[in-house]
Write an enzyme that holds these catalytic residues in place. Sequence first.
Site, PDB file in Angstrom:
ATOM      1  N   ASP A   1       0.823  -1.213   0.000  1.00 20.90           N
ATOM      2  CA  ASP A   1       0.000   0.000   0.000  1.00 20.90           C
ATOM      3  C   ASP A   1       0.860   1.266   0.000  1.00 20.90           C
ATOM      4  O   ASP A   1       1.678   1.475   0.897  1.00 20.90           O
ATOM      5  CB  ASP A   1      -0.901  -0.034   1.243  1.00 20.90           C
ATOM      6  CG  ASP A   1      -2.117   0.847   1.110  1.00 20.90           C
ATOM      7  OD1 ASP A   1      -2.093   1.761   0.272  1.00 20.90           O
ATOM      8  OD2 ASP A   1      -3.081   0.623   1.847  1.00 20.90           O
TER       9      ASP A   1
ATOM     10  N   GLY B   1      -4.280   3.533  -8.604  1.00 17.57           N
ATOM     11  CA  GLY B   1      -4.357   3.833 -10.030  1.00 17.57           C
ATOM     12  C   GLY B   1      -3.459   4.952 -10.503  1.00 17.57           C
ATOM     13  O   GLY B   1      -3.514   5.333 -11.680  1.00 17.57           O
TER      14      GLY B   1
ATOM     15  N   ASP C   1     -10.127   3.835  -2.552  1.00 15.36           N
ATOM     16  CA  ASP C   1     -10.809   2.814  -1.763  1.00 15.36           C
ATOM     17  C   ASP C   1     -12.319   2.825  -2.002  1.00 15.36           C
ATOM     18  O   ASP C   1     -12.931   3.884  -2.172  1.00 15.36           O
ATOM     19  CB  ASP C   1     -10.573   3.054  -0.269  1.00 15.36           C
ATOM     20  CG  ASP C   1      -9.141   2.769   0.152  1.00 15.36           C
ATOM     21  OD1 ASP C   1      -8.389   2.180  -0.647  1.00 15.36           O
ATOM     22  OD2 ASP C   1      -8.779   3.141   1.281  1.00 15.36           O
TER      23      ASP C   1
END
Length: 674
Positions: free
Chosen positions: A405, A464, A485
């Site tokens: 992440d 993205g 999210d």
Amino acid sequence: MLKHQLLLITVLFALSSNIYKAQSVVWLDQLDLSVATQGNGKPGVNTSVDGRKITIAGETFDRGFGTHAESSLLINLNGKAKNFSASVGLDDEMKGQNPAVEFEIYGDNKKLWSSGIMKLGDKAKPVNISLQGIKQLELIVTDGGNGPYYDHADWADAKFETSEDAKLITFNPISSIPYILTPKPSDKPKINSASVYGGRPNSPFLFRVAATGERPMTFSAKNLPDGLTIDSKTGIITGKVDTKGTYEVVLNAKNAKGSASKKLKIEIGDRIALTPTMGWNSWNCFGHEVSADKVKRAADALVKSGLVNHGWSYINIDDSWQYNRDGKDPSFKGKMRDENGYILTNSKFPDMKTLGDYIHGNGLKMGIYSSPGPWTCGGCAGSYGYEKQDAESYAKWGVDYLKYDWCSYGGVLDGLPENDPNKVSSLNFQGGGDLDKGVKPFKLMGNLLKQQSRDIVYNLCQYGMGDVWKWGDESDAQSWRTTNDITDTWASVKSIALAQDKAAPYAKPGNWNDPDMLVVGVVGWGNPHQSKLKPDEQYLHISLWSIFSAPLLIGCDLEKLDDFTLNLLTNDEVIAVNQDALGKQGVCLQTIGELRIYVKELEDGGKAVAFANFGREKIKMSYKDFKKLGITGKQIVRDLWRQKDIAKINSDKGNLALDIPAHGVSFYKFISNK
């Protein structure tokens, strides 16, 4: 003369009184706000989302509607409202965060007003619009472009001026009544596994045959490559394959009611995840409250519920298995790494290797979470500077999946390694050298994972940026997030769904575009509640994620599955579209008003077609434009949710009756009928 003056005064007073009586004020907080949809929390009546006094840039308000982006409230005015006024802004309770929203007002589906992007600390912006002739009003709060995080928004002092006989009613046009379409599986054996599976030479092989039917059941496999064996009682295939190659295996399942066979192509080579990942992730359910015990119970529930018999196999631990820099929870306090830089798990995860062994013992796979920055999104230890040690730890523990992440790496690029873990770099992956800097940490970890002695599916969670679908494969990743999210709201699901086509050409076996986790069942990020998506919206959600060839990761509490949610997750014909070996992502080939028609080519020559209704009105029509969908000749039309053939058509002159609920879907497979 005096009498005439008194008479005139009396008449004028009477007229003014009638004018006053004809004008009424209806406060927004007097209406039923519970029907509003929003990204998090409950609608606040004269309070913020967190139940505090409404405060915008230091100014307090006694009345109003506190909500959270993405938010929508519909109101029937019936042409009786004359004016709407309010003061809007972000609530001060989110100090220290970086929320951004935009307030919008629509009348009869036409935009009447917009606030523009508002940020925390902006003074309340006044709204005053005429509603003459408007029958239906919608109050919307959208994300301001940096993700729907901490977006606590207020419609303060919101009120309507109406005619005296006005009766304003809030409503939600989408039905809340759940309904089950998928027939129960037969007692006879049926093998539901994907038809292809990839692994690397000499990596531990773990594959559980997914099969429905009455138990006990026995399993066998013909033509297994040397090094692999199958457990006849569980259908779990284990071992190692030394030699690259394609192995054509025939799986068999047998019980008292009959037997079933299915071909499985095992590809031993350089690519893994030849079909999208299917499993569970802890974040949308437990958030920071995850623990080894909860993970074990999730693994047990995946088996006990029967989900494992439909192909669900990954148990992924998200953020908060590490120690946390804030340390407010006693279990988060501790030394983050040992003297050699190897990461340590917090007290809720006493032995990660033992947990991995437990998961593997059920024929399931274990996933884990980290960040290329110094901190995860929740402030736990990230991998920055310790990538090699972390990759080695994952392999030692038996990890099969890594979600990596972006989080605090933005601060690294900005020269602030001790930054806010939620900071996103101002560079934002726009191109050139910026893109190279943003790609670098993902390539680094991808290369290290590839060097380990086991297959670890690698998911890039960086929302993205920089068109990740164009370079994700070069980073040795198998999937990558395409958007921000997801939340369990219609606005979130719709916006993510409509953003998927641009990445579709880059999807293929071993490379999957990830529109984020499934938001069905009991979710809540530590605040559990039934998904806010209406039943029709959940059918559309699952159908589109299937046709998008998206990784399917359940985010709900597996111990609280109701019949409706279980039905959504166990339709093998819907899942088969997602797991199709051709690996092509479906795209929208036609738009008719609010109807979007998505088509996915399948390995057997058929086409999966999702007629998705993004509007608020039912769509009832006779559809004829089959050539626009690439469908020609005689076809059998099969309803995938109901698992039955519903029509035979000739694409040249036939038609197909469509009856699609608002925010709903009709999901069909077209099969040539020569």
